[in-house]
Design a protein around this motif. Sequence first.
Motif, PDB file in Angstrom:
ATOM      1  N   ASP A 131       0.806  -1.229   0.000  1.00 28.51           N
ATOM      2  CA  ASP A 131       0.000   0.000   0.000  1.00 28.51           C
ATOM      3  C   ASP A 131       0.837   1.276   0.000  1.00 28.51           C
ATOM      4  N   GLN A 132       2.099   1.182  -0.391  1.00 27.91           N
ATOM      5  CA  GLN A 132       2.940   2.377  -0.494  1.00 27.91           C
ATOM      6  C   GLN A 132       3.957   2.181  -1.603  1.00 27.91           C
ATOM      7  N   ALA A 133       4.510   3.276  -2.066  1.00 22.26           N
ATOM      8  CA  ALA A 133       5.527   3.195  -3.111  1.00 22.26           C
ATOM      9  C   ALA A 133       6.753   2.460  -2.572  1.00 22.26           C
ATOM     10  N   SER A 134       7.472   1.783  -3.461  1.00 26.48           N
ATOM     11  CA  SER A 134       8.663   1.051  -3.045  1.00 26.48           C
ATOM     12  C   SER A 134       9.663   0.997  -4.191  1.00 26.48           C
ATOM     13  N   TRP A 135      10.910   0.755  -3.818  1.00 27.64           N
ATOM     14  CA  TRP A 135      11.984   0.608  -4.802  1.00 27.64           C
ATOM     15  C   TRP A 135      12.488  -0.824  -4.741  1.00 27.64           C
ATOM     16  N   ILE A 136      12.575  -1.475  -5.900  1.00 25.54           N
ATOM     17  CA  ILE A 136      12.897  -2.894  -5.990  1.00 25.54           C
ATOM     18  C   ILE A 136      14.265  -3.100  -6.636  1.00 25.54           C
ATOM     19  N   LEU A 137      15.040  -4.038  -6.086  1.00 24.64           N
ATOM     20  CA  LEU A 137      16.237  -4.553  -6.735  1.00 24.64           C
ATOM     21  C   LEU A 137      16.058  -6.057  -6.841  1.00 24.64           C
ATOM     22  N   ASP A 138      15.898  -6.548  -8.056  1.00 23.94           N
ATOM     23  CA  ASP A 138      15.538  -7.943  -8.337  1.00 23.94           C
ATOM     24  C   ASP A 138      16.643  -8.544  -9.206  1.00 23.94           C
ATOM     25  N   ILE A 139      17.430  -9.465  -8.636  1.00 25.62           N
ATOM     26  CA  ILE A 139      18.568 -10.051  -9.347  1.00 25.62           C
ATOM     27  C   ILE A 139      18.313 -11.539  -9.545  1.00 25.62           C
ATOM     28  N   ASP A 140      18.267 -11.957 -10.797  1.00 28.82           N
ATOM     29  CA  ASP A 140      17.863 -13.311 -11.185  1.00 28.82           C
ATOM     30  C   ASP A 140      18.973 -13.909 -12.048  1.00 28.82           C
ATOM     31  N   MET A 141      19.611 -14.965 -11.564  1.00 26.08           N
ATOM     32  CA  MET A 141      20.690 -15.605 -12.310  1.00 26.08           C
ATOM     33  C   MET A 141      20.275 -17.011 -12.701  1.00 26.08           C
ATOM     34  N   SER A 142      20.617 -17.421 -13.917  1.00 22.22           N
ATOM     35  CA  SER A 142      20.229 -18.756 -14.380  1.00 22.22           C
ATOM     36  C   SER A 142      21.261 -19.317 -15.334  1.00 22.22           C
ATOM     37  N   SER A 143      21.206 -20.624 -15.510  1.00 24.68           N
ATOM     38  CA  SER A 143      22.060 -21.307 -16.472  1.00 24.68           C
ATOM     39  C   SER A 143      21.349 -21.384 -17.802  1.00 24.68           C
ATOM     40  N   LYS A 144      22.095 -21.269 -18.893  1.00 19.99           N
ATOM     41  CA  LYS A 144      21.509 -21.322 -20.238  1.00 19.99           C
ATOM     42  C   LYS A 144      21.461 -22.743 -20.789  1.00 19.99           C
ATOM     43  N   SER A 145      22.380 -23.602 -20.339  1.00 18.97           N
ATOM     44  CA  SER A 145      22.488 -24.935 -20.934  1.00 18.97           C
ATOM     45  C   SER A 145      21.250 -25.767 -20.627  1.00 18.97           C
ATOM     46  N   LYS A 146      20.722 -26.441 -21.644  1.00 17.83           N
ATOM     47  CA  LYS A 146      19.508 -27.237 -21.500  1.00 17.83           C
ATOM     48  C   LYS A 146      19.831 -28.721 -21.568  1.00 17.83           C
ATOM     49  N   ASN A 147      18.910 -29.502 -21.008  1.00 19.54           N
ATOM     50  CA  ASN A 147      18.969 -30.960 -21.109  1.00 19.54           C
ATOM     51  C   ASN A 147      20.311 -31.529 -20.655  1.00 19.54           C
ATOM     52  N   ARG A 148      20.771 -31.037 -19.507  1.00 20.45           N
ATOM     53  CA  ARG A 148      21.967 -31.634 -18.913  1.00 20.45           C
ATOM     54  C   ARG A 148      21.548 -32.585 -17.798  1.00 20.45           C
ATOM     55  N   GLU A 149      22.441 -33.423 -17.402  1.00 24.54           N
ATOM     56  CA  GLU A 149      22.135 -34.465 -16.431  1.00 24.54           C
ATOM     57  C   GLU A 149      21.751 -33.871 -15.083  1.00 24.54           C
ATOM     58  N   PHE A 150      20.696 -34.435 -14.492  1.00 22.42           N
ATOM     59  CA  PHE A 150      20.296 -34.018 -13.151  1.00 22.42           C
ATOM     60  C   PHE A 150      21.308 -34.543 -12.146  1.00 22.42           C
ATOM     61  N   SER A 151      21.831 -33.659 -11.316  1.00 25.74           N
ATOM     62  CA  SER A 151      22.793 -34.042 -10.280  1.00 25.74           C
ATOM     63  C   SER A 151      22.620 -33.115  -9.102  1.00 25.74           C
ATOM     64  N   VAL A 152      22.313 -33.692  -7.944  1.00 32.14           N
ATOM     65  CA  VAL A 152      22.157 -32.879  -6.742  1.00 32.14           C
ATOM     66  C   VAL A 152      23.454 -32.142  -6.429  1.00 32.14           C
ATOM     67  N   GLU A 153      24.575 -32.852  -6.509  1.00 35.12           N
ATOM     68  CA  GLU A 153      25.865 -32.240  -6.180  1.00 35.12           C
ATOM     69  C   GLU A 153      26.186 -31.076  -7.115  1.00 35.12           C
ATOM     70  N   ALA A 154      25.946 -31.273  -8.410  1.00 37.43           N
ATOM     71  CA  ALA A 154      26.240 -30.213  -9.376  1.00 37.43           C
ATOM     72  C   ALA A 154      25.342 -28.999  -9.152  1.00 37.43           C
TER      73      ALA A 154
END
Length: 266
Positions: A211-234
Motif C-alpha cells: 500500500d505504499q511506493a517502493s523501490w525494488i532490486l531484483d537479481i535473477d541468475m540462471s544457467s543457459k544450458s539445456k537438457n543436462r544431467e540431473f545431479s544434486v551435487e552439481a
Amino acid sequence: MVNTNPLIAQPPQEVPLKNAPLVRVIAQVSFPPILSIEKKEFVGSFQEAIRETYPILHLEQTQGLVLGSPDIVQTVPQLTWRFLDTTNSWRVSLAPNFVAIETTAYSSRSDFIERFKNVLIALEKNFNPKVIERFGLRYIDRLVGQELKDISLLVKPEIAGIVATDFTEYISQTINESWFMIPDGGEQIIARWGLMSADVTFDPDAIEPIDQASWILDIDMSSKSKNREFSVEALISEAHNFAERIYTFFRWAVQDEFLRRFGGEL
C-alpha cells in the motif's frame, strides 16, 4: 588494480545485514514434464520426505514462471503442490516440470542452500528426473519509507537513476531491466530495479503489491544450458556459485551506507 566488474570480480566478503530488506529468495529447477507428479498417489512419498519441515500442503492450479528469462514468461496452467512451514515463510513448490523453494525469512546463504539440497534429494529419490532444462536463483530487495527517500545515499548513481532526482514525487513508476551474460560461464543475470507505485507489481507471484511506493532490486541468475544431467551435487555447487555472483552484483549496486543502514558492520 581491483577488478570492479561484478560479472567477473572476485566475490567480496559477505557482510551480514541484521535488518536486510530482502523480501524473497527463490531457487527453481525446471525439467521435462513428469506426469506422475500431478497424481496424489505418487506425491505422498515426496511429502513424507519433507513433511517434518513443511507440514502444510495445498494443491493449486497455477501458471508457472520461468526464472532467468528476459521477460516474465508464464507457462500453461498446471497443478502445483505447495508445501509450507508453520510460519508461512518457507514454501516448496512441486509441479510436473519444476521444483522450487522460496522464503520471505532468509537468514543465511548456507541455510537456504541446505534446505534446497534437502528438496533436491527428495525429488531425486521419489521422481528421479534424468535431465534438467534450467536452474535459476533469484534475490529480491525492497526499500520503502525513509529508505526510499534516501535512495541516492543507499545505491550507486547508475542504479538510482532518475529516482534520485529532486522531482521523484512526480514519478509514478520506473522499472529498468538489464540482461548480462557471464563471460565463459554459460550463465546470465537479469537485473530489474526501480520505483513501483502503491498497489502495483510487475510479478505478483514473487513481489506482492503493497500500500505504499517502493523501490525494488531484483537479481535473477540462471544457467543457459539445456537438457543436462540431473545431479544434486552439481546443482548445489551451482547454487553456491550463483549466490556468490548475485551477491557480488548486489554489492556493486549498493553504497556502504546501504550496508550500515540495515545493520551491517564494515
